[in-house]
Every structure is written in C-alpha cells, then in structure tokens.
Write a protein that holds these residues in place. Structure first.
Motif, short mmCIF file in Angstrom:
data_model
loop_
_atom_site.label_atom_id
_atom_site.label_comp_id
_atom_site.label_asym_id
_atom_site.label_seq_id
_atom_site.Cartn_x
_atom_site.Cartn_y
_atom_site.Cartn_z
N ASN A 551 0.81 -1.22 0.00
CA ASN A 551 0.00 0.00 0.00
C ASN A 551 0.84 1.27 0.00
O ASN A 551 0.29 2.38 0.03
N ALA A 552 2.15 1.14 0.00
CA ALA A 552 3.02 2.32 -0.01
C ALA A 552 2.84 3.09 -1.31
O ALA A 552 2.69 2.52 -2.39
N VAL A 553 2.85 4.40 -1.20
CA VAL A 553 2.80 5.28 -2.37
C VAL A 553 4.24 5.49 -2.84
O VAL A 553 5.11 5.89 -2.07
N LEU A 554 4.49 5.22 -4.12
CA LEU A 554 5.86 5.25 -4.64
C LEU A 554 6.09 6.47 -5.52
O LEU A 554 5.20 6.90 -6.26
N GLU A 555 7.30 7.00 -5.44
CA GLU A 555 7.72 8.12 -6.27
C GLU A 555 9.08 7.78 -6.88
O GLU A 555 10.00 7.38 -6.17
N ARG A 556 9.20 7.95 -8.19
CA ARG A 556 10.46 7.68 -8.89
C ARG A 556 11.20 9.00 -9.12
O ARG A 556 10.59 10.00 -9.51
N LEU A 557 12.51 8.97 -8.88
CA LEU A 557 13.33 10.17 -8.99
C LEU A 557 14.58 9.88 -9.79
O LEU A 557 15.11 8.77 -9.76
N LEU A 558 15.07 10.90 -10.50
CA LEU A 558 16.29 10.80 -11.28
C LEU A 558 17.28 11.85 -10.80
O LEU A 558 16.90 13.02 -10.62
N ASP A 559 18.53 11.46 -10.59
CA ASP A 559 19.60 12.42 -10.33
C ASP A 559 20.24 12.75 -11.67
O ASP A 559 20.93 11.91 -12.28
N LEU A 560 20.02 13.97 -12.15
CA LEU A 560 20.48 14.38 -13.47
C LEU A 560 21.50 15.51 -13.37
O LEU A 560 21.48 16.31 -12.43
N ARG A 561 22.38 15.58 -14.35
CA ARG A 561 23.36 16.66 -14.46
C ARG A 561 23.74 16.83 -15.92
O ARG A 561 23.43 15.96 -16.76
N TYR A 562 24.41 17.92 -16.23
CA TYR A 562 25.00 18.06 -17.55
C TYR A 562 26.36 17.36 -17.56
O TYR A 562 27.07 17.35 -16.55
N ARG A 563 26.70 16.77 -18.69
CA ARG A 563 27.94 16.02 -18.81
C ARG A 563 29.13 16.90 -18.40
O ARG A 563 29.27 18.04 -18.84
N GLY A 564 29.96 16.35 -17.51
CA GLY A 564 31.11 17.09 -17.02
C GLY A 564 30.88 17.80 -15.70
O GLY A 564 31.83 18.27 -15.07
N GLN A 565 29.62 17.88 -15.26
CA GLN A 565 29.33 18.52 -13.98
C GLN A 565 29.66 17.58 -12.82
O GLN A 565 29.67 16.36 -12.96
N ARG A 566 29.88 18.16 -11.66
CA ARG A 566 30.17 17.39 -10.46
C ARG A 566 28.91 17.14 -9.63
O ARG A 566 28.81 16.15 -8.94
N PHE A 567 27.93 18.06 -9.69
CA PHE A 567 26.75 17.96 -8.85
C PHE A 567 25.51 17.68 -9.69
O PHE A 567 25.45 18.02 -10.87
N GLU A 568 24.52 17.04 -9.04
CA GLU A 568 23.29 16.68 -9.74
C GLU A 568 22.10 17.43 -9.14
O GLU A 568 22.16 17.93 -8.03
N LEU A 569 21.02 17.47 -9.90
CA LEU A 569 19.73 17.93 -9.41
C LEU A 569 18.77 16.74 -9.42
O LEU A 569 18.78 15.93 -10.34
N ARG A 570 17.96 16.66 -8.39
CA ARG A 570 17.01 15.54 -8.29
C ARG A 570 15.69 15.94 -8.94
O ARG A 570 15.09 16.95 -8.58
N ILE A 571 15.25 15.14 -9.90
CA ILE A 571 14.07 15.46 -10.69
C ILE A 571 13.05 14.33 -10.58
O ILE A 571 13.40 13.15 -10.71
N ARG A 572 11.80 14.69 -10.35
CA ARG A 572 10.73 13.69 -10.23
C ARG A 572 10.35 13.17 -11.61
O ARG A 572 10.25 13.91 -12.59
N LEU A 573 10.12 11.85 -11.67
CA LEU A 573 9.65 11.21 -12.90
C LEU A 573 8.16 10.97 -12.75
O LEU A 573 7.71 10.41 -11.75
N ASP A 574 7.38 11.40 -13.72
CA ASP A 574 5.92 11.24 -13.63
C ASP A 574 5.53 9.77 -13.51
O ASP A 574 6.25 8.87 -13.94
#
Length: 700
Positions: A551-574
C-alpha cells in the motif's frame, strides 16, 4: 554483534482513533512531548532535557504527559521520536572508535577530501579531523575495476588477519569502503560479513548498504559517519525502548529521518546516518502540512530552539530534499563556498541551514571588542543564568528576560522558574567590557542574533535563486517566535505565522509525519535505454514494497546533471509506464530547475543520468487540524510590562485566546505555555481560523 537480518518495518497503527499517539522531540535545552488522544485530545508537555542520558527525559516526559492526560501507558499505539543523539555524537566527538577498511592505495581518501574551504581567505582554518585516525585506516590487497571485475578479489586469510588486529586495537565500529564497490557490491558485502563473523559486538558498515554511489570520498565519509555514530544510536534506542517498556509503553518506536519521514527503530539502528537531522526534519514536516492546509505556495520554516536556529524552504507543498550535506561544520549547509567545514554525508535530507544561535547561546566579547552571540551554548545544564541552575554566562534568554520580552516569573507553563536579577548580573559582565548599559548590551545581542539568522534563511532562499520576499515565514521552536518578526523585516518578508504549540512544533510534526523509505541505485547506461531503466526501477520498487508493504505510495526520482558537472539535481519522474515522452518531460523539468538554480541551461544532448531513486511513503492519516488545537486557556488576564525596543515601552501581554480576527498594532507580547511571540512596534497581529498568530508588516 548487531543482528543484520532485515525484516519488514513494523508500522504504528494508521488509525488516529485507535489509541494515543505520542511525539517526543529532544532539543539541546528542552524535551518536548505532545500526546494526541483517540477523541482528539491534545496534551503538551515541556521539560528540561537530561544530558548525557537524553532517553531518561523522554521516558519521564512520556509518562508525565500520559498521567496528565489520564491515559494508561498500554493505550499508546504509536511512539514517535525525533532525536539529536547522532548529531551530538559528531559535534561532541563522542562516537565510537572507528576503523576504515579500503582498497590498497586508498587509505588516505578521508584525509585528502576535496579542495574546498568554507572561508576562502581564513588562513587559520583547519580541516576537520577524520573520524577514523590514520592508524585505524587499513588497506586490503584487492581491487574492483571500473567495469566490475575483481583484480584481484579480497583474500579471506588477509581479512581474518585484519580482524585480529582490529580486535587487538579495541575498535568499536568498522566502515568497509572498497574502490568502485557500487559497481560490484557483493565483494564489499562479503568482506563486511567476514568481519562481522570475526568481530562479534563490533558495529560493521558496508558503504554500498548506506550510499551505493560514485565518488569515493563522499561514499567513504558517509560510511565512516554511519559507523562512528552507529553504536551510540543503537545503544540509545535499545535503552529507550527498554525504558518505555518498563513503564508499560509497548507501542512500536518510530524515529524521524533527516528526509522528513518516520522509520522503525530497528532499521534506523542499521543506518543511523539517516537521522542526523532528525529533530529539525520533524518541524519542517509540520510546516509542510501547514503550508498545504493554508494553500501557501512558498514558505520559510524558521525554527529556533535552545542551541541553534534553522531554516528551510518549502515550495508548492514540498521541502527541498538534498542528496549531499555536511555535518559537524557549525552550519549544516553543503553548497557553494559554504561547504568543506564538516563531514560529507550522501543520504536524503531536508535542506536545512543551521547557525549557532539559540536561547542558550552565550553572549561574549571578542579580543577586538566586538559583540558575539554563540555558537557556544549553555544548554540545559547549567542553562541560562536566569534559570537559577548555576549558570553564570550571559545568554540570549537572559537578554530577553532583561529586555522584558520573556516573563520575569516562569517559562514552560511554570515548570522553569525565572530570576531576572541573575540575568541582569550575568549581562553586567559583558556590558562592562563594552562600556555600555546592560539594556543596551541586551538589545545589541538581540540584533546580532537576528543578523546571524539571516545567513541561514538566505542559504535556503537567495542562494538557491529564490527571493525570500516571495515567501511566508512560519516560526516555531521555543525562541523562534521571539525573533521571527524582526528577522522577517530584515529579509523583506511581509507575513509571519506562529502556529499553535510553537515550542513543541517538532513534536507535533512527528504526530502527522508519514512513514518513509528511500532506495537508490547508481546508473551507468544511457538515459534513453527505457528497458534498462524499467528493470532498475522494478528492483528498487521491490525493495521498498518489501519494507513498507504493497500500500506504499511510490515516487520515482532521477539524479540528473549536464555532462562534465560534479553535482546533480534531483528530478521527479511522472507516474505511469516508462516512455520517451515521460523521459522528455523529466529532461525539460531538469532544464527549468537548472535555469532557476544556476541561471543557465543546456540542451538535451548534454543531460546525463547518475542515480535512480525510489521513495516509498505510507501516508499519515492524522489531520493537522486535530493537533492545532491550542492548550486549554489558563486564567491569566491581560497585563502590561516595560519592554525595551528603541526605547522603553509599556507593552500589552496577551494570551493567544485574547487575539481575534481584527489586527492589533504592536508592540504586543503573546504568551503561550511553550513559547513567547514578540510583535515589535510597526507590526500588526491577529489570529486566524486555525489559531495561528499572524504578524504582518506594511509594504513600507
């Protein structure tokens, strides 16, 4: 040895009418408890914390609040807890003696770290001492290549010989962090299991079970922090559960995680690094629910207690959840030039900026004659001088008493006596150094504290590309409502809300928090490979549902960055089946967030996927409105007292119930059992339909 077998999490009853729910939050000065009854009864209690054994205060306060409520201990169906035990172990350097086991040639990863300094031109700054001393960092003649081959595998005889040495050295905890183990986790787990078998009673952590991600330094640091605080957290939770059971409270113990969700105590004992920001996260969770209730699009949560002040930003009903932060650096912010002061941790955490200004913060004068507030704190023992418990150093609480902002008689519903003469005596020592009057010194300390706290708010707003003037501030904590209005004016924020039970708002957040679990997997394929993505997400989903149930509600997330970057941004996947359109929407969301955060964006061909995440949530069914009911009115009548602003001013002192929908001009003081709200001259105050105190500044 700790039992590493993982069972399905034991969840408290989700029906708020099935019994009593108790939320207990530990602060540096006070332990706060709120009990919510099956008929909607709300019973708050605030007692002094009991260091070093904070669990004693939790048990005492829990039994006390149940007695006041007239409830039997066995009527408790959910025991919910926010704790600072992991944070304290790091800040006080009181964790376990920890060893690190790594690949040959990587012994000094913790020492080398990253080329970052929190203060660029401070030549006196010294890097934090590694949690594992060099003599306790050991290498194995093994290697996992970047593509997952063993070249060679770890030798079992070498592992057994290392275990003998660790045993002889008196090691209490071990962090196993092999090079590239996130690509081949079975090898690192094999080494960790061998060490557990050879070292009964020693806390052993495998980095891939905590943070299976690239970047050797951050992964090693996270595992070392987990091992360092593991024995302390495990021992604390074990003793706390035993103490509660001895008093007849047998409800499952759930602990607040840094990410803002609850998890059972057994799971937390295996991954204690997840509760570093346990207490602050509970308060942000309550503000999140309040923002949703009131339909506020942007909210700054401002929490000021006895030792620290904290800020977090909530946009469109969700706080920022960071994948990287630092602990032990004085101000827990891991971004830009502010990073490098503490120990990196790579686990989900609500983005909370923290500075050392609280009610117990010590007021002092430096060698150059400048006035300082904090980060040193008087804590709860001995506490501020005005408490009469032997404290002699002047604190912000002493300043607030002398300025007339706090009651000269008692705090916390009469449980803490106040001695204005002792506050004045403590402040005199600083005033003499400054050659100023004590009241001038007290007001100066108040203004310095406000200035300090703007740093925390700006860290979660303007440093993220957000304008604080677009937000509403929600102030809580024992001292937050005293400073929020002046802080808001400094930042250009027009409206401040002070909810019911502000001094116990983190405990209130525990009562309405969801149960939550995060799982993560590194990803090495192309973002466009839909079949590979679906397979990885299915595996993560299976892990989460095995823990929390179907019964858990699930959320999918992606850690994305531009090639060559060191840090990522977390983005929700519909939600829905993975398709190219779904991935295109995620990429578009990433570009927009990157533009908003950093002021620029690239093209789709540069987007790179680093990690996949699945967040599972079992939603709470407790409506926030049920716990926003204020405590029963006392028989106090409105009064006045002299308060120092620009000048001494006769100021009305009201109860929350004395306020109505019609705004009242400041200055006004509103006293609750657990906190005092200060409405300065020039501001107006009224009470809304949910019993929130609403302070507004004019556009000017």
């Amino acid at each position: 040895m700790l039992d590493r077998a993982k069972e399905t999490a034991v969840l408290p009853s989700s029906d708020p009418r099935s019994g009593w729910r108790v939320g207990a939050d530990i602060g540096g000065t006070f332990t706060d408890v709120i009990a919510l009854g099956p008929a909607g009864q709300v019973v708050p209690m605030k007692v002094l914390s009991t260091p070093p054994d904070f669990g004693t205060g939790v048990v005492t306060a829990t039994t006390g609040v149940l007695a006041e409520a007239g409830a039997a201990p066995d009527a408790v169906t959910a025991m919910l807890h926010g704790t600072t035990v992991a944070t304290n172990a790091i800040l006080e350097a009181a964790g376990a003696r920890t060893a690190v086991v790594t690949t040959l040639g990587f012994r000094d990863v913790l020492e080398l770290g990253r080329l970052r300094r929190p203060v660029l031109y401070d030549l006196s700054w010294v890097k934090p001492v590694p949690l594992a001393a060099r003599r306790d960092r050991h290498e194995l003649a093994q290697r996992i290549t970047a593509d997952g081959r063993l070249d060679p595998a770890a030798d079992e005889a070498e592992v057994r010989a290392l275990a003998s040495r660790l045993r002889a050295d008196g090691i209490e905890a071990v962090a196993v962090c092999l090079l590239n183990s996130y690509v081949r986790p079975d090898e690192e787990r094999r080494v960790a299991e061998s060490l557990r078998a050879e070292l009964p009673g020693v806390y052993v952590t495998a980095s891939v079970d905590i943070s299976p991600q690239p970047h050797e330094f951050e992964r090693t640091s996270t595992a070392a922090v987990n091992a360092y605080v593991g024995p302390a957290v495990h021992g604390y939770l074990t003793r706390l559960e035993a103490g509660l059971r001895a008093e007849g409270v047998h409800a499952p113990l759930m602990v607040m995680q840094s990410s803002g969700g609850l998890l059972d105590a057994e799971s937390v004992s295996h991954r204690p690094v997840q509760i570093i920001e346990s207490g602050p996260a509970a308060g942000v969770t309550a503000v999140r629910r309040l923002a949703h209730l009131l339909g506020l699009p942007s909210v700054v949560a401002f929490d000021m207690g006895g030792t620290t002040a904290k800020a977090s930003l909530i946009e469109h009903g969700e706080p920022f959840v960071s994948a990287d932060y630092e602990v032990g650096g004085g101000m827990n912010v891991a971004r830009g030039l502010g990073s490098g002061a503490g120990y990196p941790v790579r686990t989900p955490s609500i983005d909370i900026a923290e500075v050392g200004s609280g009610g117990g913060s010590v007021i002092a004068v430096d060698e150059a004659g400048a006035l300082h507030v904090g980060p040193a704190s008087a804590g709860s023992r001995p506490g501020p001088a005005c408490y009469g418990n032997g404290g002699e150093l002047p604190t912000l609480t002493d300043a607030n008493v002398s300025l007339g902002y706090l009651s000269p008689d008692a705090l916390a519903g009469g449980r803490v006596a106040v001695h204005p003469d002792l506050a004045a005596k403590a402040l005199t020592t600083v005033a003499e150094q400054l050659k100023r009057e004590p009241l001038d010194t007290a007001r100066g300390a108040y203004e310095v504290a406000v200035s300090n706290m703007t740093t925390a708010v700006k860290a979660v707003t303007s440093e993220r590309g957000r304008d604080p003037r677009d937000a509403t501030m929600v102030a809580f904590g024992g001292a937050g409502p005293l400073y929020a209005a002046e802080l808001a004016r400094e930042l250009g924020i027009a409206t401040v809300l002070v909810p019911a039970h502000p001094g116990l708002f983190s405990s209130l957040g525990l009562l309405v928090a969801d149960t939550e679990l995060h799982e993560i997997a590194p990803y090495r394929e192309e973002l466009a490979d839909i079949d590979a993505l679906a397979t990885e997400f299915a595996a993560l989903t299976a892990k989460v549902t095995a823990e929390l149930g179907e019964n858990a509600v699930l959320e999918r997330l992606l850690d994305l960055r531009y090639r060559g970057q060191r840090f990522e941004l977390r983005i929700r996947l519909d939600d829905g089946d993975l398709t190219e359109d779904l991935l295109a929407a995620a990429r578009a969301r990433f570009h927009a967030e990157h533009q908003r955060t950093y002021g620029r964006a690239g093209g789709d061909d540069l987007v790179e996927l680093v990690n996949l995440r699945v967040r599972g949530v079992v939603p709470s069914t407790v409506p926030l409105e049920d716990v926003l009911r204020p405590a029963p009115d006392d028989d106090r009548t409105p009064s006045t007292r002299e308060c120092r602003f620009a000048a001494m001013t006769r100021t009305p002192v009201l109860r929350r119930a004395d306020l109505g929908a019609e705004p009242v001009e400041g200055p006004v003081i509103v006293e609750d059992m657990d906190a005092t709200t200060l409405v300065p001259p020039g501001a107006r105050v009224h009470r809304d339909q949910f019993c929130n105190i609403v302070i507004t500044w004019s556009a000017a």
